[in-house]
Enzyme design. Structure first.
Site, PDB file in Angstrom:
ATOM      1  N   ASN A  48      -0.690  10.047  -6.724  1.00 57.20           N
ATOM      2  CA  ASN A  48       0.168   9.908  -5.727  1.00 57.20           C
ATOM      3  C   ASN A  48       0.960  11.108  -5.784  1.00 57.20           C
ATOM      4  O   ASN A  48       1.305  11.719  -6.761  1.00 57.20           O
ATOM      5  CB  ASN A  48       0.996   8.490  -5.970  1.00 57.20           C
ATOM      6  CG  ASN A  48       1.551   8.413  -7.278  1.00 57.20           C
ATOM      7  OD1 ASN A  48       1.096   8.761  -8.513  1.00 57.20           O
ATOM      8  ND2 ASN A  48       2.532   7.872  -7.609  1.00 57.20           N
ATOM      9  N   ILE A  49       1.569  11.312  -4.712  1.00 58.06           N
ATOM     10  CA  ILE A  49       2.411  12.671  -4.485  1.00 58.06           C
ATOM     11  C   ILE A  49       3.680  12.041  -3.570  1.00 58.06           C
ATOM     12  O   ILE A  49       3.678  11.745  -2.359  1.00 58.06           O
ATOM     13  CB  ILE A  49       1.552  13.643  -3.640  1.00 58.06           C
ATOM     14  CG1 ILE A  49       0.223  14.138  -4.356  1.00 58.06           C
ATOM     15  CG2 ILE A  49       2.380  14.882  -3.226  1.00 58.06           C
ATOM     16  CD1 ILE A  49      -0.621  14.925  -3.566  1.00 58.06           C
ATOM     17  N   GLU A  50       4.831  12.145  -4.339  1.00 57.26           N
ATOM     18  CA  GLU A  50       6.065  11.731  -3.602  1.00 57.26           C
ATOM     19  C   GLU A  50       6.629  13.151  -3.261  1.00 57.26           C
ATOM     20  O   GLU A  50       6.468  14.181  -3.673  1.00 57.26           O
ATOM     21  CB  GLU A  50       6.827  11.121  -4.821  1.00 57.26           C
ATOM     22  CG  GLU A  50       6.296   9.800  -5.282  1.00 57.26           C
ATOM     23  CD  GLU A  50       6.970   8.834  -6.137  1.00 57.26           C
ATOM     24  OE1 GLU A  50       7.802   9.490  -6.778  1.00 57.26           O
ATOM     25  OE2 GLU A  50       6.575   7.920  -6.606  1.00 57.26           O
ATOM     26  N   CYS A  59       0.007   7.822  -1.415  1.00 51.91           N
ATOM     27  CA  CYS A  59      -0.470   7.002  -2.679  1.00 51.91           C
ATOM     28  C   CYS A  59      -1.869   7.596  -3.090  1.00 51.91           C
ATOM     29  O   CYS A  59      -2.665   8.438  -2.287  1.00 51.91           O
ATOM     30  CB  CYS A  59      -0.729   5.339  -2.425  1.00 51.91           C
ATOM     31  SG  CYS A  59       0.455   4.461  -1.888  1.00 51.91           S
ATOM     32  N   GLU A  61      -4.621   6.346  -3.729  1.00 52.64           N
ATOM     33  CA  GLU A  61      -5.945   5.817  -2.776  1.00 52.64           C
ATOM     34  C   GLU A  61      -6.181   6.774  -1.555  1.00 52.64           C
ATOM     35  O   GLU A  61      -7.341   7.031  -1.258  1.00 52.64           O
ATOM     36  CB  GLU A  61      -5.662   4.372  -2.467  1.00 52.64           C
ATOM     37  CG  GLU A  61      -5.690   3.565  -3.969  1.00 52.64           C
ATOM     38  CD  GLU A  61      -4.258   3.255  -4.230  1.00 52.64           C
ATOM     39  OE1 GLU A  61      -3.483   4.103  -4.251  1.00 52.64           O
ATOM     40  OE2 GLU A  61      -4.180   1.991  -4.867  1.00 52.64           O
ATOM     41  N   CYS A  92      -1.817  -0.761  -2.114  1.00 56.99           N
ATOM     42  CA  CYS A  92      -0.874  -1.180  -1.348  1.00 56.99           C
ATOM     43  C   CYS A  92      -1.327  -1.559   0.206  1.00 56.99           C
ATOM     44  O   CYS A  92      -2.607  -1.364   0.434  1.00 56.99           O
ATOM     45  CB  CYS A  92       0.425  -0.415  -1.073  1.00 56.99           C
ATOM     46  SG  CYS A  92       0.198   1.013  -0.058  1.00 56.99           S
ATOM     47  N   CYS A  95      -2.771   1.471   2.298  1.00 54.17           N
ATOM     48  CA  CYS A  95      -3.970   1.851   1.583  1.00 54.17           C
ATOM     49  C   CYS A  95      -5.197   0.906   1.856  1.00 54.17           C
ATOM     50  O   CYS A  95      -6.479   1.255   1.905  1.00 54.17           O
ATOM     51  CB  CYS A  95      -3.808   1.939   0.197  1.00 54.17           C
ATOM     52  SG  CYS A  95      -2.758   3.560  -0.247  1.00 54.17           S
TER      53      CYS A  95
HETATM   54  N1  THU Z   1       1.210   3.945  -5.515  1.00 48.83           N
HETATM   55  C1  THU Z   1      -0.042   4.322  -5.476  1.00 48.83           C
HETATM   56  O1  THU Z   1      -0.148   5.701  -5.378  1.00 48.83           O
HETATM   57  N2  THU Z   1      -0.879   3.529  -5.332  1.00 48.83           N
HETATM   58  C2  THU Z   1      -0.859   2.179  -5.603  1.00 48.83           C
HETATM   59  O2  THU Z   1      -1.587   1.537  -5.524  1.00 48.83           O
HETATM   60  C3  THU Z   1       0.538   1.473  -5.414  1.00 48.83           C
HETATM   61  C4  THU Z   1       1.670   2.327  -5.495  1.00 48.83           C
HETATM   62  C5  THU Z   1       2.567   5.024  -5.713  1.00 48.83           C
HETATM   63  C6  THU Z   1       3.135   5.049  -4.493  1.00 48.83           C
HETATM   64  C7  THU Z   1       4.594   5.554  -5.181  1.00 48.83           C
HETATM   65  O3  THU Z   1       4.439   6.946  -5.567  1.00 48.83           O
HETATM   66  C8  THU Z   1       4.554   5.095  -6.573  1.00 48.83           C
HETATM   67  O4  THU Z   1       3.360   4.379  -6.669  1.00 48.83           O
HETATM   68  C9  THU Z   1       5.494   3.757  -6.482  1.00 48.83           C
HETATM   69  O5  THU Z   1       5.315   3.037  -5.635  1.00 48.83           O
END
Ligand code: THU
Length: 136
Positions: A48-50, A59, A61, A92, A95
């Site tokens: 995941n990259i925020e 996310c 995935e 989520c 995804c």
């Molecule tokens: N996130 C994912 O990368 N994959 C998931 O299946 C659930 C959520 C990430 C998004 C965000 O960066 C962090 O988790 C919190 O929601």
């Protein structure tokens, strides 16, 4: 929910754990790793990259799927998703949609840093999907 019997820890879970270490989760501090297996056996990983707007977060995935597509992969078998949680972290909603449209009825392997937590068919996680077949 349809479940598939877990077997020994797969190489895919190991790859997802490794990918998770690259997560940029400065805002949620919730790191996720994913590893997608293409039908030729290639493993494509994502994390995941925020970012500072929060809303543009991608996310693990979707990062894995978009990396795979941009490398030319078009058919996939399974994806592993790893987070550091006791309960499994399933993909989520957005995804699930992207995985369904580009990966079809993938096997979805959920795991944490220690153990595998379950296997599901994507069709069980996204029943009655909307997809291109309906765009007539
Ligand atoms: N996130 C994912 O990368 N994959 C998931 O299946 C659930 C959520 C990430 C998004 C965000 O960066 C962090 O988790 C919190 O929601």
């Amino acid at each position: 929910m349809q479940r598939i019997q877990p077997s020994k820890t797969s190489a895919l879970v190991v790859a997802a754990r490794r990918a998770r270490k690259h997560a940029h989760a400065a805002f949620s501090n919730f790191k996720v790793g994913a590893a997608l297996e293409a039908d030729d056996g290639t493993v494509i990983t994502g994390c995941n990259i925020e970012n500072a707007t929060y809303g543009l977060t991608v996310c693990a995935e979707r990062v894995a799927m978009f990396k795979a597509l941009s490398d030319g992969h078009r058919r996939f078998r399974r994806i592993a998703v790893v987070a550091d949680t006791a309960d499994p972290t399933p993909p989520c909603g957005p995804c699930r949609q992207i995985l369904w449209e580009f990966g079809g009825d993938l096997e979805v392997i959920l795991a944490n840093l220690r153990t595998e937590k379950g296997r599901h068919r994507l069709s069980a996680l996204l029943p009655l999907p909307f997809d291109a077949r309906l765009l007539k």
